[in-house]
Design an enzyme around this catalytic site. Structure first.
Site, short mmCIF file in Angstrom:
data_model
loop_
_atom_site.label_atom_id
_atom_site.label_comp_id
_atom_site.label_asym_id
_atom_site.label_seq_id
_atom_site.Cartn_x
_atom_site.Cartn_y
_atom_site.Cartn_z
N HIS A 62 8.61 57.96 61.92
CA HIS A 62 8.31 57.98 60.49
C HIS A 62 9.50 57.49 59.69
CE1 HIS A 62 10.64 61.71 60.83
NE2 HIS A 62 10.79 61.69 59.51
N GLU A 88 39.25 55.29 58.62
CA GLU A 88 38.04 54.73 58.02
C GLU A 88 37.59 55.52 56.80
OE1 GLU A 88 35.65 53.08 61.82
OE2 GLU A 88 36.63 55.01 62.01
#
Length: 369
Positions: free
Chosen positions: A185, A338
């Site tokens: 989904h 990061e």
């Protein structure tokens, strides 16, 4: 200074992302390092077509007590636990804060109320069919559902009491991406604001057009089709590339070849071609490590309601952000530098593209066992 030739597969370098006006640090030599970190647990794929305990299977009762119809194709319903709602009061700044003249607080603590709707999109009734295992025709039903949602909500935005501005359609596939239900989904969130990431892209695409009198993604498509080395899927209407500035190891960007601003402009040809490209790409993903490949995927397109510039400078594209790095059990983490410095990746985009190019996009590994 050195006279040695710079090798992009060996030496650190930064790559610019014009969509986000930011850089990605590429450190290809790090791909050789040993891995002793966390590993994902490989969960057994669902083999049943119907799960009586699944909240999304046809005919089942959801957690809120609502009963799903015995649907036979793509099925959409309002999310029982939406992130945004329509039935909430408008946000008004506290008058006492204004009269106090607390300019520092009003300058620093900015707040906006957000209204909207959230939908769940069950791709198909079968509990065990992800996109690569679905037929192209069934995926085309998903694309048609996306288009219907976009057109319907755009009309509602223009005629209804709430001016919806953006429809974000997305899919989180796999537990590694936080998916709470294995039944295939996606979701669609419709907001009366334009989300920050989308707004940033739209701003940079508009700036690019003003500077170059051409579309950013249109020019990028031309360049990628000229160079070829990062294209992993291509048909008449779309290309899929590992973008030059990719962050995630096997990140891809699906882009319309022609200037299609949104799903609303899709004819039957574009719907069929998009379904075909999605099936090929996700099949390659699964075949990479012989596993149901996790990712977050989303559509970016013209806003439901926006300025003429925002709409005209939009260019339909889809982002795929898969976390797996070396195997079905080793994924990339965005941490440390990061989070505090700038995004970083190990293998180059060209190396990742070469891996995906050599994989079969027609036959799924499950059908070869």
């Amino acid at each position: 200074m050195t006279s040695k030739k710079f090798d992009f597969t060996e030496y650190s370098h930064r790559r610019y992302n014009p969509l986000t006006d930011s850089y990605v640090l590429c450190s290809p030599h790090r791909a050789k390092r040993p891995w002793q970190g966390a590993k994902e647990e490989i969960k057994k794929d669902d083999t049943v077509k119907y799960d009586p305990t699944c909240y999304l299977c046809p005919g089942n009762i959801r957690a809120t007590g609502f009963e799903n119809p015995k649907y036979e194709t793509t099925y959409v319903f309002p999310n029982d636990y939406p992130a945004v709602r329509v039935d909430q009061p408008d946000y008004m700044q506290d008058e006492s804060e204004i009269t106090k003249g607390n300019t520092l607080k009003t300058r620093m603590f900015k707040t906006e109320g957000v209204k909207g709707k959230c939908f769940v999109i069950c791709f198909c009734p079968n509990h065990n069919l992800t996109l690569p295992l679905m037929s192209a025709e069934a995926i085309c039903n998903v694309v048609e559902t996306w288009k219907h949602l976009y057109v319907t909500l755009k009309k509602e935005s223009l005629e209804g009491p709430i001016r919806y501005k953006y429809l974000q359609i997305f899919e989180n596939k796999g537990s590694a991406m936080g998916c709470s239900n294995p039944h295939p989904h996606g979701q669609a969130w419709c907001l009366d604001v334009i989300p920050s990431v989308v707004a940033q892209e739209m701003c940079n695409m508009t700036k690019y057009f003003e500077l170059n009198n051409s579309h950013l993604l249109g020019d990028y498509v031309k360049l990628e089709m000229l160079e070829k080395e990062r294209i992993v899927v291509e048909n008449d209407s779309f290309i899929v590339v590992v973008p030059y500035w990719a962050l995630w190891p096997f990140e891809t960007l699906l882009i319309a070849k022609e200037h299609l601003k949104s799903l609303e402009e899709f004819e039957e040809k574009q719907k069929v071609d998009l379904a075909s490209a999605l099936k090929m790409l996700t099949t390659k993903y699964d075949n990479l490590f012989n596993t149901s490949f996790p990712y977050s995927m989303g559509l970016h397109q013209a806003p439901l309601y926006g300025s003429n510039e925002e709409v005209e400078n939009s260019w339909f594209h889809m982002h795929f952000y898969p976390p797996l790095l070396r195997s079905a059990t080793v994924k990339k983490f965005c941490v440390g530098f990061e989070m505090l410095g700038e995004p970083q990746r190990d293998l180059t985009s060209e190396q990742a593209a070469a891996r995906l190019q050599e994989l079969d996009g027609q036959k799924h590994y499950k059908n070869l066992l």
